[in-house]
Scaffold this motif. Structure first.
Motif, PDB file in Angstrom:
ATOM      1  N   LYS A 245       0.848  -1.197   0.000  1.00 14.71           N
ATOM      2  CA  LYS A 245       0.000   0.000   0.000  1.00 14.71           C
ATOM      3  C   LYS A 245       0.887   1.252   0.000  1.00 14.71           C
ATOM      4  O   LYS A 245       1.809   1.346   0.811  1.00 14.71           O
ATOM      5  N   ILE A 246       0.614   2.177  -0.916  1.00 21.61           N
ATOM      6  CA  ILE A 246       1.325   3.467  -0.905  1.00 21.61           C
ATOM      7  C   ILE A 246       0.325   4.585  -1.112  1.00 21.61           C
ATOM      8  O   ILE A 246      -0.491   4.538  -2.038  1.00 21.61           O
ATOM      9  N   ARG A 247       0.409   5.588  -0.221  1.00 22.64           N
ATOM     10  CA  ARG A 247      -0.490   6.744  -0.342  1.00 22.64           C
ATOM     11  C   ARG A 247       0.333   8.028  -0.208  1.00 22.64           C
ATOM     12  O   ARG A 247       1.399   8.025   0.406  1.00 22.64           O
ATOM     13  N   PHE A 248      -0.217   9.113  -0.755  1.00 22.93           N
ATOM     14  CA  PHE A 248       0.434  10.421  -0.660  1.00 22.93           C
ATOM     15  C   PHE A 248      -0.572  11.401  -0.055  1.00 22.93           C
ATOM     16  O   PHE A 248      -1.722  11.466  -0.494  1.00 22.93           O
ATOM     17  N   TRP A 249      -0.130  12.163   0.920  1.00 22.87           N
ATOM     18  CA  TRP A 249      -1.008  13.110   1.624  1.00 22.87           C
ATOM     19  C   TRP A 249      -0.382  14.491   1.615  1.00 22.87           C
ATOM     20  O   TRP A 249       0.824  14.626   1.774  1.00 22.87           O
ATOM     21  N   MET A 250      -1.221  15.506   1.472  1.00 22.28           N
ATOM     22  CA  MET A 250      -0.706  16.878   1.490  1.00 22.28           C
ATOM     23  C   MET A 250      -1.601  17.751   2.371  1.00 22.28           C
ATOM     24  O   MET A 250      -2.816  17.529   2.427  1.00 22.28           O
ATOM     25  N   THR A 251      -0.986  18.726   3.043  1.00 21.16           N
ATOM     26  CA  THR A 251      -1.782  19.642   3.870  1.00 21.16           C
ATOM     27  C   THR A 251      -2.351  20.760   2.999  1.00 21.16           C
ATOM     28  O   THR A 251      -1.679  21.225   2.073  1.00 21.16           O
ATOM     29  N   PHE A 252      -3.574  21.162   3.282  1.00 18.06           N
ATOM     30  CA  PHE A 252      -4.155  22.370   2.683  1.00 18.06           C
ATOM     31  C   PHE A 252      -4.952  23.073   3.775  1.00 18.06           C
ATOM     32  O   PHE A 252      -5.653  22.415   4.550  1.00 18.06           O
ATOM     33  N   SER A 253      -4.869  24.402   3.794  1.00 20.24           N
ATOM     34  CA  SER A 253      -5.670  25.124   4.789  1.00 20.24           C
ATOM     35  C   SER A 253      -7.100  25.229   4.250  1.00 20.24           C
ATOM     36  O   SER A 253      -7.335  25.136   3.039  1.00 20.24           O
ATOM     37  N   ASP A 254      -8.045  25.450   5.159  1.00 20.18           N
ATOM     38  CA  ASP A 254      -9.438  25.616   4.734  1.00 20.18           C
ATOM     39  C   ASP A 254      -9.545  26.807   3.784  1.00 20.18           C
ATOM     40  O   ASP A 254     -10.295  26.778   2.811  1.00 20.18           O
ATOM     41  N   ASN A 255      -8.781  27.868   4.073  1.00 17.27           N
ATOM     42  CA  ASN A 255      -8.822  29.069   3.243  1.00 17.27           C
ATOM     43  C   ASN A 255      -8.381  28.756   1.808  1.00 17.27           C
ATOM     44  O   ASN A 255      -9.014  29.165   0.837  1.00 17.27           O
ATOM     45  N   TYR A 256      -7.306  27.992   1.679  1.00 15.52           N
ATOM     46  CA  TYR A 256      -6.798  27.621   0.347  1.00 15.52           C
ATOM     47  C   TYR A 256      -7.858  26.822  -0.406  1.00 15.52           C
ATOM     48  O   TYR A 256      -8.156  27.080  -1.578  1.00 15.52           O
TER      49      TYR A 256
END
Ligand code: NDP
Length: 399
Positions: A245-256
């Motif tokens: 299993k391989i996954r990629f996660w990224m942060t985003f602000s609610d505003n973005y």
């Protein structure tokens, strides 16, 4: 030691060039070539006095013949493609025609199809092997360092790797209501695409940004992270043997995300050409023209990035977990090279990949992703060249 032709004069290229100039014994001479000559000259002027000899050239890298001509006149040992993914194939063709090694940081994507895949570049494998030249694909941070982190974990800590979660967090604040940290066109195309991850030998597709978790990142704190497709998943699913299993996660602000949703809803992120006052324009390219230039974010951005891999598997028959990551401070990057951390975390690995190729440590004829080489000299260079990494054997897992 060698000569590098660096194509592109944007945020990433600027950092890579600064870093090349910090290693003048390896990069004795460079040529900065890009569409807009003034940008090349501006970087050259900033680095006046460096021991690395710098020249500049105007170049349309969509034109293979023009790239061939420049390679023939400058005679580089390596071409570093730090322009856009659209130029990957024309530049690879020019390298083949002239017998010069190639490096990039992003895989080819046709301008009219928002789908990046390695298949176009992997199709050059045999031709590069026959020509006796090396192509190193994806030598940025992600792709790039994330693949090297996985190869390092595989080499030193695991008999079997079962799960990889790549987490890319940017807690930087540039003070604008909305801006992208690198080329807005590439960035928005990536984010508005469907999510995709690899599980048990198959790809699972999800609607854009529909899978969300909270993760507490070292030196950054708890953030919302969203599952996305990212290009290194394709090569890692093949090159990390036995991975389930391989996954990629990224942060985003609610505003973005709110801004992005509105822009999508009104059609500004579309790549379908429209007629505007008698002229064909692509809405996303128009949006790029009105958004802040990512290169201008440097002086304004405060905070840190944290990008790393959380890996699960077994060693000597026992379960093992491992987290390896880099934390990078936007303002420290700006003080050093005049760019924010997103460009910095990509430009430094581009320079390191080229350095290992010029030193002959990472050289084998053919087309390769970074995880197919020995990770140790790269990991060592990261610590020395501004991207030190940290590791933990008891990370919090995502599930
Ligand atoms: P920018 O838009 O800041 O810079 C791109 C540069 O390429 C500009 O100087 C542009 O010229 C030049 N260029 C574009 N088209 C051509 C052409 N046809 N011929 C010659 N030059 C051209 O982008 P970034 O520096 O932010 O990104 C550079 C690359 O790095 C991209 O491929 C991006 O996908 C990749 N990247 C990779 C990451 C990773 O971790 N692996 C992370 C971030 C980015 P002009 O100034 O005239 O427009």
């Amino acid at each position: 030691m060698g000569k590098a032709l660096i194509i592109g004069a944007g945020g990433v290229a600027s950092v890579a060039i600064h870093k090349c100039c910090q290693n003048p014994d390896v990069f004795e001479e460079i040529c900065i070539a890009s569409r807009t000559l003034e940008k090349c000259d501006a970087i050259k002027n900033k680095l006046a006095g460096s021991r690395t000899k710098i020249q500049t050239a105007q170049l349309d890298a969509d034109n293979t013949d023009m790239v061939i001509e420049l390679i023939k006149s400058f005679k580089p040992d390596i071409v570093m493609n730090l322009a856009l993914p659209y130029q990957d194939l024309t530049i690879m063709d020019a390298c083949l025609a002239t017998g010069v090694d190639y490096l990039d940081t992003a895989n080819y994507e046709p301008p009219d199809v928002p789908k990046f895949e390695y298949k176009w570049q992997w199709a050059y494998r045999e031709r590069f092997a026959q020509a006796g030249i090396t192509a190193l694909l994806g030598s940025g941070f992600d792709p790039g360092v994330t693949g090297i982190f996985c190869a390092y974990a595989q080499k030193h800590y695991f008999d079997e790797i079962h799960t990889i979660d790549i987490v890319d967090a940017n807690a930087g604040d540039h003070g604008y209501p909305f801006a992208t940290n690198f080329n807005p066109e590439i960035n928005i195309r990536e984010i508005t695409a469907n999510g995709r991850y690899f599980e048990n030998g198959a790809w699972v597709e999800t609607p854009p940004l529909s899978m969300k978790k909270e993760y507490d990142l070292p030196e950054i704190g708890p953030k919302n992270i969203y599952l996305m497709y990212h290009e290194e998943l394709e090569s890692l699913a093949i090159n990390i043997k036995g991975v389930e299993k391989i996954r990629f996660w990224m942060t985003f602000s609610d505003n973005y995300l709110n801004h992005l949703r509105v822009l999508e809803n009104v059609g500004m992120t579309s790549i379908e050409p429209i007629n505007f006052e008698g002229q064909q324009i692509i809405p996303l390219q128009f949006l790029k023209a009105v958004l802040p230039d990512p290169a201008s974010l440097g002086p304004r951005t405060k905070g840190k990035t944290n990008i790393g891999c959380i890996i699960q598997g077994t060693k000597d028959g026992k379960p093992r977990t491992y987290y390896v990551y880099n934390v990078c401070d936007h303002q420290e990057c700006y003080a050093e090279v005049g760019s924010q951390a997103i460009s910095y975390t990509t430009g430094v690995p581009a320079m390191i990949g080229a350095m290992l190729m010029l030193k002959g440590l990472w050289k084998k004829p053919g087309v390769y992703n970074v995880e197919e080489f020995d990770p140790d000299p790269f990991m060592d260079a990261l610590n020395k060249c501004g991207l030190p990494w940290q590791e933990s054997f008891s990370p919090t897992l995502l599930d």
